[in-house]
Structures are given as C-alpha cells and as structure tokens.
Design a protein around this motif. Structure first.
Motif, PDB file in Angstrom:
ATOM      1  N   GLU A   4       6.906  11.374  -4.681  1.00 48.84           N
ATOM      2  CA  GLU A   4       6.170  12.245  -3.749  1.00 48.84           C
ATOM      3  C   GLU A   4       4.667  12.083  -3.946  1.00 48.84           C
ATOM      4  O   GLU A   4       3.896  12.044  -2.984  1.00 48.84           O
ATOM      5  CB  GLU A   4       6.564  13.717  -3.951  1.00 48.84           C
ATOM      6  N   LEU A   5       4.262  11.976  -5.210  1.00 53.39           N
ATOM      7  CA  LEU A   5       2.846  11.786  -5.521  1.00 53.39           C
ATOM      8  C   LEU A   5       2.362  10.442  -4.979  1.00 53.39           C
ATOM      9  O   LEU A   5       1.253  10.332  -4.466  1.00 53.39           O
ATOM     10  CB  LEU A   5       2.631  11.869  -7.032  1.00 53.39           C
ATOM     11  N   TYR A   6       3.214   9.437  -5.051  1.00 58.43           N
ATOM     12  CA  TYR A   6       2.883   8.124  -4.513  1.00 58.43           C
ATOM     13  C   TYR A   6       2.538   8.230  -3.032  1.00 58.43           C
ATOM     14  O   TYR A   6       1.530   7.669  -2.578  1.00 58.43           O
ATOM     15  CB  TYR A   6       4.047   7.151  -4.729  1.00 58.43           C
ATOM     16  N   GLU A   7       3.364   8.936  -2.277  1.00 60.27           N
ATOM     17  CA  GLU A   7       3.120   9.070  -0.835  1.00 60.27           C
ATOM     18  C   GLU A   7       1.777   9.753  -0.570  1.00 60.27           C
ATOM     19  O   GLU A   7       1.027   9.324   0.310  1.00 60.27           O
ATOM     20  CB  GLU A   7       4.262   9.830  -0.160  1.00 60.27           C
ATOM     21  N   LYS A   8       1.476  10.806  -1.330  1.00 61.05           N
ATOM     22  CA  LYS A   8       0.202  11.515  -1.149  1.00 61.05           C
ATOM     23  C   LYS A   8      -0.976  10.612  -1.481  1.00 61.05           C
ATOM     24  O   LYS A   8      -1.956  10.550  -0.741  1.00 61.05           O
ATOM     25  CB  LYS A   8       0.157  12.769  -2.029  1.00 61.05           C
ATOM     26  N   CYS A   9      -0.886   9.915  -2.610  1.00 61.51           N
ATOM     27  CA  CYS A   9      -1.979   9.048  -3.043  1.00 61.51           C
ATOM     28  C   CYS A   9      -2.119   7.835  -2.128  1.00 61.51           C
ATOM     29  O   CYS A   9      -3.228   7.384  -1.849  1.00 61.51           O
ATOM     30  CB  CYS A   9      -1.774   8.601  -4.485  1.00 61.51           C
ATOM     31  N   ASP A 111      -6.004   0.874  -4.100  1.00 62.99           N
ATOM     32  CA  ASP A 111      -4.588   0.637  -3.887  1.00 62.99           C
ATOM     33  C   ASP A 111      -3.794   1.601  -4.762  1.00 62.99           C
ATOM     34  O   ASP A 111      -4.306   2.115  -5.762  1.00 62.99           O
ATOM     35  CB  ASP A 111      -4.219  -0.803  -4.249  1.00 62.99           C
ATOM     36  N   VAL A 112      -2.560   1.829  -4.399  1.00 64.07           N
ATOM     37  CA  VAL A 112      -1.628   2.647  -5.181  1.00 64.07           C
ATOM     38  C   VAL A 112      -0.279   1.943  -5.132  1.00 64.07           C
ATOM     39  O   VAL A 112       0.168   1.546  -4.049  1.00 64.07           O
ATOM     40  CB  VAL A 112      -1.507   4.077  -4.606  1.00 64.07           C
ATOM     41  N   ILE A 125      -2.678   3.355 -10.077  1.00 67.38           N
ATOM     42  CA  ILE A 125      -3.771   3.765  -9.190  1.00 67.38           C
ATOM     43  C   ILE A 125      -4.954   2.844  -9.455  1.00 67.38           C
ATOM     44  O   ILE A 125      -5.451   2.768 -10.575  1.00 67.38           O
ATOM     45  CB  ILE A 125      -4.162   5.228  -9.449  1.00 67.38           C
ATOM     46  N   HIS A 126      -5.390   2.125  -8.427  1.00 62.83           N
ATOM     47  CA  HIS A 126      -6.495   1.183  -8.540  1.00 62.83           C
ATOM     48  C   HIS A 126      -7.720   1.788  -7.851  1.00 62.83           C
ATOM     49  O   HIS A 126      -7.645   2.172  -6.680  1.00 62.83           O
ATOM     50  CB  HIS A 126      -6.141  -0.154  -7.885  1.00 62.83           C
TER      51      HIS A 126
END
Length: 149
Positions: A4-9, A111-112, A125-126
C-alpha cells in the motif's frame, strides 16, 4: 503495509519539494570536520551538505522511530511506521559550499521500487537532492536510495 505504501509513494515519482535549510555556520562546519576526521580545509568539507540530516534542533527522542528517523524525514513521503535504511549515495560536487551561504534543498522522488526479500516486502526509494545557494548556484547533487521495511 509495504504494498500500500508503494502505491502511495509511486504516485509521487517526479514530485519535488523545496525547503530552506539555513545558513552554513562556521562552528557547524568545524564540528563536522572533527567528527569526520577530515583534514582542515579552507571552507566546509564537500560532504557537509549531504551529510547533515537536519539543520534544526530536531524532535525530542520520544518522537523518534526505532531507526532514529522522525516524521518528515523525506518531505512529502508518507513513511511513518516503517524502518528506513540508507542504501547508498552518488554525489556530484558542482561548487564548494561557503560559510555564510544560505542553502536551499530540492528533493525529488526519482523512482520507487517494490521488491521481495528474505524478510518480506521491501520498498526502494530513490531520491535526487539538489543543494543550491541563495543566488541559485548549484552546489551539490546527491542521488540516494533508501530501503523501507
């Protein structure tokens, strides 16, 4: 939690935030040189800008997460509740920082990535951080990666 955090980031890739860091003070640069074991140089050590994690007093210890970070560690990213670990930096020095210079930091989410490791899901997290002086002179570019879990 990490997917879920991936989608937000991921939705923030390309988004930049800018913040005024403050003035480079002589005492802070001297303390950095001593802590880094650096040979005395005529101005702030080139690593000074990218190494200082916070230019203000910071939050009380009770507000720090187990990894030592606090809310807002990476401006604009919703990273509360995860542990962060540095995963490398690539530095480009354009102009030497000068004592007395006012410095602004622009942070861009480059990028993520979502990966799975032995311990579970990991978020890479880049970021690109650009440090500039008040007149707009580019001082340092720092490309760095953090791992969130």
């Amino acid at each position: 939690m990490i997917p879920e955090l991936y989608e937000k980031c991921r939705s923030l890739v390309g988004v930049s935030t800018t913040e005024y860091l403050g003035r480079i003070e002589l005492l802070a640069t001297q303390r950095f040189a001593v802590a880094a074991g650096a040979v005395q140089c005529p101005g702030p050590h080139p690593l000074f800008l990218s190494s200082v994690m916070g230019w203000r007093a910071g939050p009380p210890e009770s507000e720090l997460y187990p990894d030592g970070t606090a809310d807002g560690f990476v401006p604009g990213l919703p990273l509360s509740g995860v542990r962060l670990m540095g995963a490398g930096q690539d530095l480009e020095f354009h102009e030497p920082p000068r004592v007395g210079a006012d410095v602004t930091l622009e942070t861009t989410v480059s990028d993520v990535e979502l990966k799975t490791g032995r311990s579970g899901d990991l978020l890479f997290i880049h970021l690109r951080r650009r440090y500039t002086s008040a007149d707009g002179t580019l001082l340092t570019t720092c490309r760095e990666t953090f791992i969130a879990r």
